[in-house]
Design a protein around this motif. Sequence first.
Motif, PDB file in Angstrom:
ATOM      1  N   VAL A  11       0.857  -1.162  -0.156  1.00 29.73           N
ATOM      2  CA  VAL A  11       0.010  -0.018  -0.058  1.00 29.73           C
ATOM      3  C   VAL A  11       0.878   1.086   0.008  1.00 29.73           C
ATOM      4  O   VAL A  11       1.986   1.140   0.689  1.00 29.73           O
ATOM      5  CB  VAL A  11      -1.073   0.133   1.395  1.00 29.73           C
ATOM      6  CG1 VAL A  11      -0.321  -0.049   2.570  1.00 29.73           C
ATOM      7  CG2 VAL A  11      -1.953   1.246   1.014  1.00 29.73           C
ATOM      8  N   VAL A  12       0.403   2.254  -0.735  1.00 28.20           N
ATOM      9  CA  VAL A  12       1.073   3.492  -0.834  1.00 28.20           C
ATOM     10  C   VAL A  12       0.370   4.531  -0.017  1.00 28.20           C
ATOM     11  O   VAL A  12      -0.875   4.712  -0.210  1.00 28.20           O
ATOM     12  CB  VAL A  12       1.385   4.086  -2.409  1.00 28.20           C
ATOM     13  CG1 VAL A  12       1.947   5.317  -2.440  1.00 28.20           C
ATOM     14  CG2 VAL A  12       2.283   3.059  -3.250  1.00 28.20           C
ATOM     15  N   VAL A  13       0.926   5.234   0.880  1.00 31.05           N
ATOM     16  CA  VAL A  13       0.167   6.073   1.702  1.00 31.05           C
ATOM     17  C   VAL A  13       0.932   7.631   1.375  1.00 31.05           C
ATOM     18  O   VAL A  13       2.229   7.613   1.541  1.00 31.05           O
ATOM     19  CB  VAL A  13       0.484   5.753   3.226  1.00 31.05           C
ATOM     20  CG1 VAL A  13      -0.309   6.790   3.931  1.00 31.05           C
ATOM     21  CG2 VAL A  13       0.003   4.492   3.348  1.00 31.05           C
ATOM     22  N   SER A  14      -0.221   8.505   1.162  1.00 30.84           N
ATOM     23  CA  SER A  14       0.432   9.950   0.878  1.00 30.84           C
ATOM     24  C   SER A  14      -0.318  10.713   1.760  1.00 30.84           C
ATOM     25  O   SER A  14      -1.663  10.270   2.361  1.00 30.84           O
ATOM     26  CB  SER A  14      -0.033  10.259  -0.526  1.00 30.84           C
ATOM     27  OG  SER A  14      -1.170  10.282  -0.894  1.00 30.84           O
ATOM     28  N   ASP A  15       0.097  11.960   2.107  1.00 31.63           N
ATOM     29  CA  ASP A  15      -0.652  12.966   2.996  1.00 31.63           C
ATOM     30  C   ASP A  15      -0.870  14.109   2.391  1.00 31.63           C
ATOM     31  O   ASP A  15      -0.521  14.414   1.138  1.00 31.63           O
ATOM     32  CB  ASP A  15       0.165  12.970   4.267  1.00 31.63           C
ATOM     33  CG  ASP A  15       1.375  13.602   4.405  1.00 31.63           C
ATOM     34  OD1 ASP A  15       1.805  14.041   3.127  1.00 31.63           O
ATOM     35  OD2 ASP A  15       2.071  13.749   5.286  1.00 31.63           O
ATOM     36  N   ALA A  16      -1.223  15.269   2.869  1.00 34.78           N
ATOM     37  CA  ALA A  16      -1.622  16.492   2.374  1.00 34.78           C
ATOM     38  C   ALA A  16      -0.460  17.263   1.979  1.00 34.78           C
ATOM     39  O   ALA A  16      -0.349  18.152   0.873  1.00 34.78           O
ATOM     40  CB  ALA A  16      -2.207  17.515   3.598  1.00 34.78           C
ATOM     41  N   SER A  17       0.955  16.897   2.482  1.00 32.84           N
ATOM     42  CA  SER A  17       2.345  17.532   1.902  1.00 32.84           C
ATOM     43  C   SER A  17       2.487  16.991   0.272  1.00 32.84           C
ATOM     44  O   SER A  17       3.047  17.521  -0.275  1.00 32.84           O
ATOM     45  CB  SER A  17       3.294  17.038   2.672  1.00 32.84           C
ATOM     46  OG  SER A  17       3.701  15.658   2.498  1.00 32.84           O
ATOM     47  N   GLY A  18       1.912  15.623  -0.034  1.00 35.11           N
ATOM     48  CA  GLY A  18       2.034  15.226  -1.271  1.00 35.11           C
ATOM     49  C   GLY A  18       3.031  14.124  -1.252  1.00 35.11           C
ATOM     50  O   GLY A  18       3.352  13.400  -2.261  1.00 35.11           O
ATOM     51  N   ALA A  19       3.766  14.147   0.020  1.00 39.20           N
ATOM     52  CA  ALA A  19       5.000  13.145  -0.072  1.00 39.20           C
ATOM     53  C   ALA A  19       4.338  11.794   0.104  1.00 39.20           C
ATOM     54  O   ALA A  19       2.858  11.725   0.633  1.00 39.20           O
ATOM     55  CB  ALA A  19       5.976  13.521   1.050  1.00 39.20           C
ATOM     56  N   GLN A  20       4.986  10.620  -0.168  1.00 38.64           N
ATOM     57  CA  GLN A  20       4.174   9.338   0.019  1.00 38.64           C
ATOM     58  C   GLN A  20       5.145   8.255   0.320  1.00 38.64           C
ATOM     59  O   GLN A  20       6.637   8.611   0.434  1.00 38.64           O
ATOM     60  CB  GLN A  20       3.749   8.854  -1.377  1.00 38.64           C
ATOM     61  CG  GLN A  20       4.721   8.837  -2.577  1.00 38.64           C
ATOM     62  CD  GLN A  20       3.929   8.485  -3.739  1.00 38.64           C
ATOM     63  OE1 GLN A  20       2.915   8.796  -3.984  1.00 38.64           O
ATOM     64  NE2 GLN A  20       4.855   7.624  -4.640  1.00 38.64           N
ATOM     65  N   VAL A  21       4.809   7.088   1.234  1.00 34.77           N
ATOM     66  CA  VAL A  21       5.664   6.109   1.504  1.00 34.77           C
ATOM     67  C   VAL A  21       4.991   5.016   1.296  1.00 34.77           C
ATOM     68  O   VAL A  21       3.657   4.845   1.084  1.00 34.77           O
ATOM     69  CB  VAL A  21       5.596   6.406   3.117  1.00 34.77           C
ATOM     70  CG1 VAL A  21       4.564   6.213   3.865  1.00 34.77           C
ATOM     71  CG2 VAL A  21       7.023   5.308   3.287  1.00 34.77           C
ATOM     72  N   GLN A  22       5.691   4.098   0.946  1.00 35.89           N
ATOM     73  CA  GLN A  22       5.121   2.460   0.567  1.00 35.89           C
ATOM     74  C   GLN A  22       5.512   1.518   1.608  1.00 35.89           C
ATOM     75  O   GLN A  22       6.590   1.248   2.168  1.00 35.89           O
ATOM     76  CB  GLN A  22       5.598   2.289  -0.912  1.00 35.89           C
ATOM     77  CG  GLN A  22       5.352   0.762  -1.543  1.00 35.89           C
ATOM     78  CD  GLN A  22       5.577   0.409  -2.861  1.00 35.89           C
ATOM     79  OE1 GLN A  22       4.879   0.641  -3.796  1.00 35.89           O
ATOM     80  NE2 GLN A  22       6.652  -0.124  -3.206  1.00 35.89           N
ATOM     81  N   SER A  23       4.633   0.637   1.996  1.00 35.69           N
ATOM     82  CA  SER A  23       4.657  -0.411   2.872  1.00 35.69           C
ATOM     83  C   SER A  23       5.609  -1.486   2.294  1.00 35.69           C
ATOM     84  O   SER A  23       5.970  -1.741   1.012  1.00 35.69           O
ATOM     85  CB  SER A  23       3.476  -1.074   3.378  1.00 35.69           C
ATOM     86  OG  SER A  23       2.930  -1.771   2.257  1.00 35.69           O
ATOM     87  N   LEU A  24       6.125  -2.321   3.203  1.00 34.45           N
ATOM     88  CA  LEU A  24       6.908  -3.472   2.983  1.00 34.45           C
ATOM     89  C   LEU A  24       5.671  -4.576   2.274  1.00 34.45           C
ATOM     90  O   LEU A  24       4.501  -4.462   2.481  1.00 34.45           O
ATOM     91  CB  LEU A  24       7.484  -4.207   4.027  1.00 34.45           C
ATOM     92  CG  LEU A  24       8.674  -3.433   4.806  1.00 34.45           C
ATOM     93  CD1 LEU A  24       8.957  -4.213   5.955  1.00 34.45           C
ATOM     94  CD2 LEU A  24       9.738  -3.382   3.755  1.00 34.45           C
ATOM     95  N   PRO A  25       6.048  -5.336   1.183  1.00 36.94           N
ATOM     96  CA  PRO A  25       5.363  -6.436   0.711  1.00 36.94           C
ATOM     97  C   PRO A  25       4.620  -7.477   1.784  1.00 36.94           C
ATOM     98  O   PRO A  25       5.563  -7.930   2.614  1.00 36.94           O
ATOM     99  CB  PRO A  25       6.091  -6.901  -0.334  1.00 36.94           C
ATOM    100  CG  PRO A  25       7.458  -6.801  -0.057  1.00 36.94           C
ATOM    101  CD  PRO A  25       7.410  -5.725   0.751  1.00 36.94           C
TER     102      PRO A  25
END
Length: 387
Positions: free
Chosen positions: A297-311
């Motif tokens: 899952v890719v999570v992004s917030d109001a800043s526009g930055a994002q992070v992806q979970s481990l599989p």
Amino acid sequence: GTLAYQWQREGEDLAGAQTSILTLSSTTASDGGSYRVLVSNEGGVTTSAAANLTVHTPPVITSQPVGVDLSSGDLLRLSVTATGTGPFSYQWQFNQTPLSTQTAATLEIAAVSLGEAGQYRVIVTSPGGTVTSASAVVTVQPIQVANPPAILTHPASQSLAPGVTLELKVTATGEGPLHYRWQFNGFNIPGASQDSFTLGDAQPADSGDYQVVVSNAGGSVTSEVAQVKIVEGPSILQGPVSQTVQAGQQMVLSVEASGTPPLNYQWRYQGFNIPGARGSTFQIDSVQLIDAGTYQVVVSDASGAQVQSLPALLEVVTEPVNTSRITSVQLSDGGLLIQWEAKEGRVLQAKARLEDAIWRDIPGSEGQSESRQALLGNATFYRLLDR
């Protein structure tokens, strides 16, 4: 008494030349020289003064001017080579009209114009006569002015988390070659001269305005500004965990994340976005064998930055499986803390690749409720097994 005559050339008697008049037929250059006549009778011999004969050979063109195909503004150069008795004089003609300034063996026009296209020839004159060269045809094409390039796709604004790779790209069209010059806050970026710009390990100091100037022989065009923000983005507190599910049963994956609200989610299967899967949980009500694979899952917030979970690995089996599940996966002290409900005979297993046939026990995990694993930079898949 009777007079006798003997003509001489260069002091040597000429055979048959024994009259008061010397006649030479079909003279050539070799006939030139000093001539005199000896006149004698019973009273003696007298010698005339020497007469110098010069035989002029007519000019012969041995190298003709050659036609050329030029563009407007080019240098026009034509030349001729002639042999014979010199000196030679030259008169170039353009469409049979004399060119008053072109009186040498080589004709030169520094910047030829469209109106100077036509036929050129030269008249060569010497003491031996005159000869006219063959005509050289000169064509002059107008200069082809290139159109400036046009940008089809501008670099896109984006927000990224620190440490990720910044990638910007432009798509342009026009007469090549196209040249690129990327700029940051209005200043050229050294070495950034391709249609894309990549910056690894981007940091907050790299935030700012990026644009690219695209140019060719016809001019240049500047792209729209791409605003780049390098900000602390969301973080995953607890990621989805691997599961083994019997075909036909429900599968639920969930994620817990923090960041500047609102948080946005995009679930992925085997690296591709799952349409409509945009919540903090993702479920399949009736799992099929085809659903087996890796989920992230890719999570992004109001800043526009994002992070992806481990599989998280989903295994789908046809036989019933135990319901033991990993309850928590967290980043802790630079490692991975995996937790589950302890049970006698329950052991944590792992394998590095999906195609590996064997699951290997994690030493010391049997009968325990947690295990701390080092992060080695590569994906690792985990499961629980009840013996």
